[in-house]
Design a protein around this motif. Structure first.
Motif, PDB file in Angstrom:
ATOM      1  N   GLN A 184      -0.460  15.127   8.735  1.00 37.16           N
ATOM      2  CA  GLN A 184       0.890  15.388   8.027  1.00 37.16           C
ATOM      3  C   GLN A 184       1.065  17.085   7.897  1.00 37.16           C
ATOM      4  OE1 GLN A 184       0.304  13.547   3.835  1.00 37.16           O
ATOM      5  NE2 GLN A 184       0.958  11.637   4.731  1.00 37.16           N
ATOM      6  N   LEU A 207     -14.140   7.454   3.771  1.00 37.51           N
ATOM      7  CA  LEU A 207     -12.983   7.397   3.152  1.00 37.51           C
ATOM      8  C   LEU A 207     -12.322   8.705   2.861  1.00 37.51           C
ATOM      9  CD1 LEU A 207     -13.302   4.505   0.381  1.00 37.51           C
ATOM     10  CD2 LEU A 207     -12.044   4.470   2.610  1.00 37.51           C
ATOM     11  N   LYS A 208     -13.213   9.820   2.831  1.00 33.96           N
ATOM     12  CA  LYS A 208     -12.853  11.245   2.569  1.00 33.96           C
ATOM     13  C   LYS A 208     -12.512  11.707   4.056  1.00 33.96           C
ATOM     14  CE  LYS A 208     -15.918  12.234  -1.366  1.00 33.96           C
ATOM     15  NZ  LYS A 208     -16.945  12.905  -1.898  1.00 33.96           N
ATOM     16  N   THR A 209     -13.142  11.349   5.008  1.00 33.35           N
ATOM     17  CA  THR A 209     -13.003  11.873   6.335  1.00 33.35           C
ATOM     18  C   THR A 209     -11.535  11.435   6.681  1.00 33.35           C
ATOM     19  OG1 THR A 209     -15.344  11.958   6.694  1.00 33.35           O
ATOM     20  CG2 THR A 209     -13.730  11.924   8.730  1.00 33.35           C
ATOM     21  N   ILE A 210     -11.218  10.201   6.711  1.00 32.73           N
ATOM     22  CA  ILE A 210     -10.011   9.444   6.887  1.00 32.73           C
ATOM     23  C   ILE A 210      -8.933  10.352   6.239  1.00 32.73           C
ATOM     24  CG2 ILE A 210      -8.548   7.374   6.811  1.00 32.73           C
ATOM     25  CD1 ILE A 210     -11.152   5.818   7.280  1.00 32.73           C
ATOM     26  N   SER A 211      -9.133  10.311   4.928  1.00 31.53           N
ATOM     27  CA  SER A 211      -8.075  11.023   3.828  1.00 31.53           C
ATOM     28  C   SER A 211      -7.684  12.560   4.466  1.00 31.53           C
ATOM     29  CB  SER A 211      -8.597  11.133   2.440  1.00 31.53           C
ATOM     30  OG  SER A 211      -7.554  11.692   1.817  1.00 31.53           O
ATOM     31  N   ALA A 212      -8.898  13.078   4.524  1.00 29.09           N
ATOM     32  CA  ALA A 212      -8.637  14.547   5.384  1.00 29.09           C
ATOM     33  C   ALA A 212      -7.782  14.659   6.685  1.00 29.09           C
ATOM     34  CB  ALA A 212      -9.782  15.031   5.328  1.00 29.09           C
ATOM     35  N   SER A 213      -8.125  13.486   7.406  1.00 34.04           N
ATOM     36  CA  SER A 213      -7.415  13.417   8.733  1.00 34.04           C
ATOM     37  C   SER A 213      -5.873  13.186   8.564  1.00 34.04           C
ATOM     38  CB  SER A 213      -8.252  12.536   9.431  1.00 34.04           C
ATOM     39  OG  SER A 213      -9.519  12.713   9.796  1.00 34.04           O
ATOM     40  N   ILE A 214      -5.702  12.373   7.656  1.00 35.99           N
ATOM     41  CA  ILE A 214      -4.230  12.042   7.422  1.00 35.99           C
ATOM     42  C   ILE A 214      -3.599  13.183   6.810  1.00 35.99           C
ATOM     43  CG2 ILE A 214      -2.797  10.706   5.947  1.00 35.99           C
ATOM     44  CD1 ILE A 214      -4.686   8.423   6.014  1.00 35.99           C
ATOM     45  N   LYS A 215      -4.153  13.928   5.817  1.00 29.87           N
ATOM     46  CA  LYS A 215      -3.694  14.994   5.478  1.00 29.87           C
ATOM     47  C   LYS A 215      -3.375  16.112   6.368  1.00 29.87           C
ATOM     48  CE  LYS A 215      -5.415  14.961   0.671  1.00 29.87           C
ATOM     49  NZ  LYS A 215      -6.095  15.391  -0.191  1.00 29.87           N
ATOM     50  N   SER A 264     -17.675   6.017   0.954  1.00 31.01           N
ATOM     51  CA  SER A 264     -17.189   7.037   0.283  1.00 31.01           C
ATOM     52  C   SER A 264     -16.881   8.157   1.017  1.00 31.01           C
ATOM     53  CB  SER A 264     -17.686   7.556  -0.945  1.00 31.01           C
ATOM     54  OG  SER A 264     -18.941   7.734  -0.712  1.00 31.01           O
TER      55      SER A 264
END
Length: 310
Positions: free
Chosen positions: A303, A292-300, A289
């Motif tokens: 962008q 996944l948060k780290t990857i999601s933050a990197s994507i944001k 988990s």
């Protein structure tokens, strides 16, 4: 007229011979009659005695009735042969014995399946591997025994159907009696994420199952890991319950699943879906988990930078 007189005289002579024979046999007839009455009396006494004795050693009414009836008939047949012997009808006795043997042989071939079921029923009644009310599985049938006769075992399946199994099939094939000990083990298969602390999972499950329905408190709950699955590490939670009906088993298993799910939710333990993932070097010891948060933050963040550049 002369022929008629000769015929009458011959007939009268025969009647006189028969009357003389009857007079000579009167003592034997009297003894035979007394012996026949005694035979019925003795047979009745023996039957009642055997019935009382069988009642102490066997609780099968069908078996008790069979034994007492066979003993009763045996005494009657024996007494009948003695009566024939007193009347000097030895040849008749021999003929009867030969006839009984031939008839028995013919009936044995004709009704061998019925005889096999009957003998199997007698052995089952004597050995008592199960009783009425037991939950058994045999010949691919699973259910409660409703009735045991000398011909069939009646099983009420858990879905309601009544199955009459011939005793021969029950006697010759493997049988599982789930009620004989009054307890049964429940196995619940569960899978957890590779990122979880397995020792913590083990302790959480053990605590969750302490008060499951019908659990035998004298036996410990066991949690054993047994396989590396495609998307999870699999284990079995095992515990023992008091068992008399199938609803005890399915009810306890359902309660265990509910308790495990609640315990996992309370401790943020993940039960993964059977999905296929690509490994990009994520360390197996880290929380999935968190990755996944780290990857999601990197994507944001990526962008956001792209938007500022515009």
């Amino acid at each position: 007229m002369k022929d008629l007189n000769e015929t009458v005289a011959l007939l009268w002579s025969k009647l006189e011979d028969w009357s003389d024979d009857i007079i000579l046999m009167l003592p034997n007839l009297f003894v035979a009659l007394v012996l026949l009455i005694l035979t019925f009396y003795i047979a009745k006494v023996v039957r009642n005695t055997v019935d009382r004795v069988m009642g102490r050693f066997s609780h099968s009414a069908a078996l008790n009735n069979l034994v007492t009836t066979l003993v009763y008939l045996g005494v009657l047949v024996l007494g009948f042969f003695f009566v024939l012997n007193v009347l000097n009808l030895d040849k008749v006795v021999i003929s009867l014995l030969a006839g009984v043997g031939i008839i028995g042989l013919a009936l044995g071939f004709a009704f061998q399946d019925i005889a096999a079921n009957f003998i199997s029923g007698v052995i089952i009644a004597m050995q008592k591997p199960f009783g009425v009310g037991d939950m058994i599985e045999t010949n691919d049938y699973f259910g409660i025994i409703e009735r045991i006769t000398l011909r069939t075992v009646d099983i009420r399946k858990v879905t309601g159907e009544l199955v009459k199994l011939p005793n021969k099939m029950v006697f010759e094939n493997p049988l599982t009696n789930f009620s004989v000990h009054g307890v049964r083990r429940v196995d619940v298969e569960v899978g957890v994420s590779y990122a979880e602390d397995l020792e913590q999972v083990q302790q959480v499950v053990i605590e969750a199952l302490q008060d499951v329905k019908n659990r035998v408190k004298t036996r410990d709950v066991e949690v054993m890991y047994d396989a590396f699955g495609d998307s999870s590490i699999n284990f079995k939670a095992r515990f023992w319950i008091s068992y008399s009906r199938q609803v005890d088993y399915v009810g306890a298993k359902s309660d265990a699943i509910i308790r495990i799910k609640k315990a996992f939710d309370a401790n943020d333990i993940l039960i993964p879906f059977p999905i296929r993932t690509l490994d990009f070097g994520i360390k197996g010891g880290e929380k999935l988990s968190e990755e996944l948060k780290t990857i999601s933050a990197s994507i944001k963040n990526g962008q956001g930078l792209s938007g500022n550049g515009q």
